[in-house]
Design a protein around this motif. Structure first.
Motif, PDB file in Angstrom:
ATOM      1  N   ARG A  75     -57.931 -12.380 -17.972  1.00 52.79           N
ATOM      2  CA  ARG A  75     -58.423 -11.616 -19.133  1.00 52.79           C
ATOM      3  C   ARG A  75     -57.431 -10.503 -19.497  1.00 52.79           C
ATOM      4  NH1 ARG A  75     -64.187  -9.871 -17.260  1.00 52.79           N
ATOM      5  NH2 ARG A  75     -63.950  -8.477 -19.044  1.00 52.79           N
ATOM      6  N   ILE A  76     -56.858  -9.850 -18.486  1.00 55.16           N
ATOM      7  CA  ILE A  76     -55.871  -8.793 -18.759  1.00 55.16           C
ATOM      8  C   ILE A  76     -54.653  -9.383 -19.450  1.00 55.16           C
ATOM      9  CG2 ILE A  76     -54.260  -7.174 -17.650  1.00 55.16           C
ATOM     10  CD1 ILE A  76     -56.477  -6.709 -15.510  1.00 55.16           C
TER      11      ILE A  76
ATOM     12  N   ASN B 293     -46.793  -5.265 -18.602  1.00 58.82           N
ATOM     13  CA  ASN B 293     -46.425  -6.644 -18.228  1.00 58.82           C
ATOM     14  C   ASN B 293     -47.651  -7.538 -18.090  1.00 58.82           C
ATOM     15  OD1 ASN B 293     -43.612  -6.031 -17.983  1.00 58.82           O
ATOM     16  ND2 ASN B 293     -44.117  -4.968 -16.088  1.00 58.82           N
ATOM     17  N   ARG B 294     -48.695  -7.243 -18.831  1.00 64.40           N
ATOM     18  CA  ARG B 294     -49.979  -7.939 -18.691  1.00 64.40           C
ATOM     19  C   ARG B 294     -49.890  -9.445 -18.927  1.00 64.40           C
ATOM     20  NH1 ARG B 294     -50.104  -4.598 -22.949  1.00 64.40           N
ATOM     21  NH2 ARG B 294     -50.372  -5.470 -25.026  1.00 64.40           N
ATOM     22  N   GLU B 295     -48.959  -9.875 -19.764  1.00 59.57           N
ATOM     23  CA  GLU B 295     -48.870 -11.314 -20.047  1.00 59.57           C
ATOM     24  C   GLU B 295     -48.518 -12.126 -18.810  1.00 59.57           C
ATOM     25  OE1 GLU B 295     -46.262 -10.096 -22.821  1.00 59.57           O
ATOM     26  OE2 GLU B 295     -47.863  -9.645 -24.233  1.00 59.57           O
ATOM     27  N   SER B 296     -47.855 -11.505 -17.849  1.00 63.14           N
ATOM     28  CA  SER B 296     -47.431 -12.259 -16.656  1.00 63.14           C
ATOM     29  C   SER B 296     -48.341 -12.033 -15.445  1.00 63.14           C
ATOM     30  CB  SER B 296     -45.996 -11.894 -16.290  1.00 63.14           C
ATOM     31  OG  SER B 296     -45.914 -10.522 -15.971  1.00 63.14           O
ATOM     32  N   VAL B 297     -49.349 -11.156 -15.549  1.00 69.03           N
ATOM     33  CA  VAL B 297     -50.183 -10.871 -14.376  1.00 69.03           C
ATOM     34  C   VAL B 297     -51.052 -12.056 -13.959  1.00 69.03           C
ATOM     35  CG1 VAL B 297     -50.201  -8.364 -14.670  1.00 69.03           C
ATOM     36  CG2 VAL B 297     -52.046  -9.737 -15.659  1.00 69.03           C
ATOM     37  N   SER B 298     -51.324 -12.949 -14.861  1.00 70.93           N
ATOM     38  CA  SER B 298     -52.190 -14.090 -14.509  1.00 70.93           C
ATOM     39  C   SER B 298     -51.491 -15.036 -13.529  1.00 70.93           C
ATOM     40  CB  SER B 298     -52.620 -14.849 -15.765  1.00 70.93           C
ATOM     41  OG  SER B 298     -51.489 -15.399 -16.409  1.00 70.93           O
ATOM     42  N   THR B 299     -50.193 -14.923 -13.371  1.00 71.07           N
ATOM     43  CA  THR B 299     -49.450 -15.800 -12.452  1.00 71.07           C
ATOM     44  C   THR B 299     -49.410 -15.243 -11.027  1.00 71.07           C
ATOM     45  OG1 THR B 299     -47.351 -14.731 -12.974  1.00 71.07           O
ATOM     46  CG2 THR B 299     -47.973 -16.630 -14.325  1.00 71.07           C
ATOM     47  N   ILE B 300     -49.932 -14.041 -10.829  1.00 67.52           N
ATOM     48  CA  ILE B 300     -49.897 -13.406  -9.500  1.00 67.52           C
ATOM     49  C   ILE B 300     -50.923 -14.080  -8.603  1.00 67.52           C
ATOM     50  CG2 ILE B 300     -50.241 -11.262  -8.212  1.00 67.52           C
ATOM     51  CD1 ILE B 300     -49.446  -9.764 -10.827  1.00 67.52           C
ATOM     52  N   GLU B 301     -50.450 -14.568  -7.445  1.00 62.21           N
ATOM     53  CA  GLU B 301     -51.337 -15.287  -6.520  1.00 62.21           C
ATOM     54  C   GLU B 301     -52.093 -14.322  -5.601  1.00 62.21           C
ATOM     55  OE1 GLU B 301     -52.122 -18.532  -6.408  1.00 62.21           O
ATOM     56  OE2 GLU B 301     -50.902 -18.793  -8.205  1.00 62.21           O
TER      57      GLU B 301
END
Length: 192
Positions: A15-16, A63-71
């Motif tokens: 969501r972020i 950098n919110r667009e890339s936070v969804s890739t954080i495991e």
């Protein structure tokens, strides 16, 4: 970390990454105290720890667009907090060293300036005292101090005895010393 908690964080991160400010606030509330505590342990400074919290979460939002890739979000968050904190401490240390060096340089420059001013003023006073010496004392003093002649050489040049040269020098030096001593006493009195 429990499976449900992991899924909740992944959902928040997703969501972020879509610019959901509410999700970001939830994440901030969940992790800001942990980041603060970690930063505080590293820095031992509450204000710096608060700045680090703000910096870390601002970076996450930017950098919110890339936070969804954080495991592993917790590990990621503490790694970036540690790195940011160490960089900040290094920067503070470099700035402190630079400030200290600048302070030393300015102090030395100030001292050099003061010494130059005092030297010039002393020379001016000395020249004034010498100019008021009786003519023969002034000449003997000038030949001995300015030209570096020995008493024998001055005596030969002026066609007077070595003892007369010595007497003129002693009187000239006594006058100069007396003038500086009285000037020093006046300055001491003025400064107290």
């Amino acid at each position: 970390m429990k499976m449900q908690e992991h899924a909740d964080i992944r959902n928040l991160l997703l969501r972020i990454s879509q610019s959901d400010q509410l999700a970001f606030r939830i994440l901030f509330r969940a992790y800001s105290n942990r980041v603060y505590g970690f930063a505080l342990r590293l820095t031992r400074n509450a204000i710096t720890a608060e700045e680090i919290v703000q910096d870390i979460f601002m970076k996450l939002w930017i950098n919110r667009e890339s936070v969804s890739t954080i495991e592993q979000f917790s590990a990621y968050l503490f790694t970036i907090t540690r790195n940011h904190t160490f960089n900040m401490l290094k920067k503070v240390a470099i700035e402190a060293t630079a400030k200290n060096n600048l302070s030393k340089e300015l102090s030395e420059a100030h001292r050099d300036t003061e010494e130059t001013i005092l030297y010039r003023e002393s020379q001016r006073i000395l020249n004034e005292v010498i100019s008021n010496l009786p003519p023969q004392q002034k000449l003997v003093y000038s030949l001995c101090h300015n030209e570096g002649l020995k008493y024998e050489e001055v005596a030969q040049r002026l066609n007077i005895s070595r003892l007369t040269v010595k007497t003129h020098m002693q009187q000239a030096l006594r006058t100069i010393k007396s003038h500086f001593l009285s000037l020093g006493a006046v300055l001491a009195w003025l400064l107290n």
